[in-house]
Design an enzyme around this catalytic site. Structure first.
Site, short mmCIF file in Angstrom:
data_model
loop_
_atom_site.label_atom_id
_atom_site.label_comp_id
_atom_site.label_asym_id
_atom_site.label_seq_id
_atom_site.Cartn_x
_atom_site.Cartn_y
_atom_site.Cartn_z
N ASP A 203 5.86 -3.83 -9.68
CA ASP A 203 4.88 -4.87 -9.97
C ASP A 203 3.78 -4.33 -10.90
OD1 ASP A 203 4.00 -7.62 -9.01
OD2 ASP A 203 2.20 -6.49 -8.53
N GLU A 246 7.71 -4.63 -14.47
CA GLU A 246 7.02 -5.80 -14.99
C GLU A 246 6.00 -5.31 -16.02
OE1 GLU A 246 4.33 -9.60 -13.51
OE2 GLU A 246 4.09 -7.67 -12.54
#
Ligand code: NOJ
Length: 554
Positions: A203, A246
Site C-alpha cells: 500500500d 501501489e
C-alpha cells in the site's frame, strides 16, 4: 535479481477481493474465510492464478480495513487464523497463489503501538511514529482525502505533540526511519510468508518511503535502500514472493521503485498512467492517448512486470490527467457530482460508466488481457457488476459479490440490514447481474472473461515479450503486437461505435505464414507482410502468426 525460483507473476491472472464482501459462510451478514474457501473453485474455473486479499487484519474499520490494529492477526468478523490457513491450503491445492495487502505506511490510532506512543515521551513506541511540537515547514505536502482532512499533522492532547498522518487523521504514519520499526515490518512479512502467502500488494509505497520533514532528514540513508532490504529479505526467505506496489506517479518516477536494472526493489508496479489514458481513449473514442502511454511506458527490469487494471477498490483516479482531460472523462463517464470524489476521480465501476454497452465492455476487457503486463481484476468485474452510489464514498464499488438472483444476491442469508455492505440496487443489481445466470451461458460476460483468460495464458508473448504499437491510419483503432521466442501475437481494438478497417504492415513474416484469429476462429494468409482487417462496433481481434505446418489448438 536471479535468486528467484519462478517468475509466476509475469503472466499471472490476479483477482482482488475483500473477504468481507465476497461470500458469507456462517450466515451472520459478513463475508468470511469459510465462505471464501467455498468459492475457490469458482475462481479456479475462471482461470485466476493469484488471489489478492484486501486487508483482513483486526481493525476498527474506519478505512475499510486499511486501518490496522494488529499486523499479525485476522479480524474476528472474517474468521480465525485457522480458517485463513485452511483457505490458503485449498488455494494452493488448486494451484492458486495468495497475496495480501501490506499496509505499513501507517497504523490505526487504536493500535497498541500508537496508544503506547502517545501515552508518554518515554514510551518505547514513541519514536515509532512521527512527532513534532509544531507542523514543520519542510514537511510533506498534498492531502490525499481533501474532503475530510485539512492537514497532514494532528495535535494529540495526550502526547502534547503533533503526529504525521498521510491519510486520515485516525491513521498515524509509522516512522520508517526508525530501525526498530523497520525490523518489525520485516517480521510482519516473514510471518505471513511463513503462513503461506506468496507476497504482498504494498500500500502507498511512495508515502511509505517518504522521509520529508523527518528529524535529521539530511543524515538518513536513501529511502529506496529500505525497499531493497525488504525485497532482499523476501528473496532470501522465499524466492518466489512478490511485492506488487501501489505507485501512482509519472512513469519515470514509478520506474525508480523497480530498483536498479536488475530490479532489486518492487517486483511489480501498477500501470496507473496507462489506466488513466485508457479512460481518456474511451471518452474520446480514439486510440491515441493509450497508444502514446504504451509507447512512453518504460521497459521494466527483466524479471519485473507492470500490472494492468481497469478498476480497483478505490476511486477511478484521474489525477495524472490535465484538468481539461479529466473533465472530458467526467463528462463522458461521471457527469453527476455524486459520482465524483476528491475532485480527481469517479466512484464507479466500468459497466455503468459505459451504460451497460456489452460490445464496449467486452472490448475493454479484451484490451486488458492483451496489453503487455499482468492483468489484475477487481471482484465482480467478470460478471459486470456496477457501483451502488447510495453507499458513501469509495465504498460504492465495494458492495457484496452477486452470486445469484436470490436473497442478498446469494451473498448471505442474513437480514439485508445486517450485511457488512448493502447490495447493489436497480439495473445492475443481482436480478440482472449474477454468477449463476452467467456461468453456463456461452454469451455471458463471464464466459467472455474465461475465454480471454485462457487466450492470455496461451499467449505468453503478451506477458513476456517485446511489444510494439503498430501504426496505421484509423485513429479509433489500437493495434499492437507482442513477440517472444519466434512467436507473434497481434491485437486490435476499436474504441468507436463505427466499424473500422485497418491496413497493417507486419514485419518479419514469411510468405507461408498465416494469421489465425484466436477469438473468432479461422485464419487468413499474409501477403507481402500486409493485412487489411475489419473490426465491428467496439470490435476486438487477437491474431497469432502461424508458421507453415503449425496448428493452434483453441
Ligand atoms: C491506498 C488504499 O488503496 C486505500 O484504499 C487506502 O484508503 C489508503 N491507501 C490508505 O491506506
Amino acid at each position: 535479481m536471479s535468486h528467484t525460483a519462478d517468475l509466476w507473476w509475469k503472466n499471472a491472472v490476479i483477482y482482488c477481493l475483500d473477504v468481507e464482501t465476497f461470500f458469507d459462510g456462517d450466515g451472520d451478514g459478513c463475508g468470511d474465510f469459510r465462505g471464501l474457501a467455498q468459492r475457490v473453485d469458482y475462481l479456479d474455473e475462471m482461470g485466476v492464478t493469484c488471489i489478492w486479499l484486501m486487508p483482513f487484519y483486526p481493525t476498527p474499520d474506519r478505512d475499510d480495513g486499511y486501518d490496522i490494529t494488529d499486523f499479525y492477526g485476522v479480524d474476528p468478523r472474517l474468521g480465525t487464523k485457522g480458517d485463513l490457513v485452511e483457505f490458503l491450503r485449498l488455494a494452493r491445492d488448486r494451484g492458486i497463489r495468495v497475496i495480501a495487502d501490506l499496509v505499513v505506511n501507517h497504523t490505526s490510532n487504536q493500535h497498541p503501538w500508537f496508544q503506547s506512543a502517545r501515552s508518554s515521551p518515554d514510551s518505547p513506541h514513541r519514536d515509532w511514529y512521527v512527532w513534532r511540537d509544531k507542523p514543520p515547514a519542510d514537511g510533506p505536502e498534498g492531502i490525499v482525502f481533501p474532503d475530510q482532512e485539512k492537514s497532514l499533522w494532528e495535535y494529540d492532547e495526550k502526547a502534547g505533540q503533533y503526529y504525521l498522518h498521510r491519510f486520515y487523521k485516525h491513521q498515524p504514519d509509522l516512522n520508517v526511519t526508525n530501525p526498530v520499526v523497520r525490523d518489525e515490518i520485516v517480521r510482519v512479512l516473514g510471518y505471513w510468508i511463513h503462513l503461506g502467502l506468496s507476497g504482498f500488494r504494498v500500500d502507498a509505497v511512495p508515502f511509505l518511503l517518504e522521509t520529508d520533514g523527518a528529524l535529521g532528514a539530511d543524515d538518513l540513508p536513501d529511502p529506496h535502500r529500505y525497499l531493497r532490504d525488504l525485497r532482499a529479505f523476501l528473496s532470501r526467505r522465499y524466492g518466489e514472493a512478490v511485492l506488487l506496489g501501489e505507485v501512482n506517479l509519472p512513469y519515470p518516477d514509478t520506474m525508480r521503485f523497480f530498483g536498479d536494472e536488475d530490479g532489486d526493489e518492487l517486483t511489480m508496479c501498477f500501470d496507473f498512467i496507462g489506466m488513466q489514458q485508457l479512460y481518456l481513449s474511451l471518452a474520446r473514442e480514439s486510440a491515441a492517448p493509450l497508444a502514446k502511454a504504451l509507447e512512453e511506458r518504460p521497459i521494466e527490469p527483466k524479471d519485473a512486470q507492470w500490472a494492468t487494471f481497469v478498476r480497483n477498490h478505490d476511486e477511478l483516479t484521474l489525477d495524472k490527467l490535465s484538468d481539461d482531460e479529466r473533465q472530458e472523462v467526467f463528462d463522458a463517464f461521471g457527469p453527476e457530482k455524486n459520482m465524483q470524489v476528491y475532485g480527481r476521480g469517479l466512484r464507479r465501476r466500468l459497466p455503468s460508466m459505459l451504460d451497460g454497452d456489452m460490445d464496449r465492455i467486452r472490448m475493454v476487457y479484451s484490451l486488458l488481457f492483451s496489453l503487455p503486463g499482468t492483468p489484475v481484476l477487481f471482484y465482480g468485474e467478470e460478471i459486470g457488476m456496477a457501483e451502488e452510489l447510495g453507499v458513501e464514498g469509495r465504498n460504492a464499488v465495494r458492495t457484496p459479490m452477486q452470486w445469484s438472483d436470490d436473497h442478498n444476491g446469494g451473498f448471505s442469508p442474513a437480514d439485508p440490514d445486517q450485511l457488512s455492505a448493502p447490495v447493489v440496487r436497480g439495473e445492475f443489481g443481482p436480478a440482472n447481474v449474477n454468477v449463476v445466470s452467467q456461468v453456463r451461458a456461452p454469451d455471458s460476460l463471464l464466459s467472455w472473461m474465461k475465454l480471454l483468460i485462457r487466450r492470455y495464458r496461451q499467449c505468453p508473448e503478451l506477458a513476456w515479450g517485446r511489444y510494439q504499437v503498430l501504426t496505421h491510419d484509423a485513429d479509433t483503432v489500437l493495434a499492437h503486437r507482442a513477440d517472444q521466442d519466434g512467436g507473434t501475437v497481434v491485437a486490435l481494438h476499436n474504441f468507436a461505435a463505427e466499424p473500422a478497417e485497418v491496413t497493417l504492415r507486419l514485419d518479419g513474416l514469411e510468405p507461408d505464414d498465416r494469421l489465425v484469429d484466436l477469438i473468432a476462429g479461422g485464419s487468413t494468409p499474409v501477403e507481402d507482410g500486409r493485412m487489411t482487417l475489419r473490426l465491428g462496433r467496439y470490435g476486438c481481434r487477437w491474431l497469432r502468426v502461424l508458421k507453415r505446418g503449425e496448428v493452434f489448438v483453441p
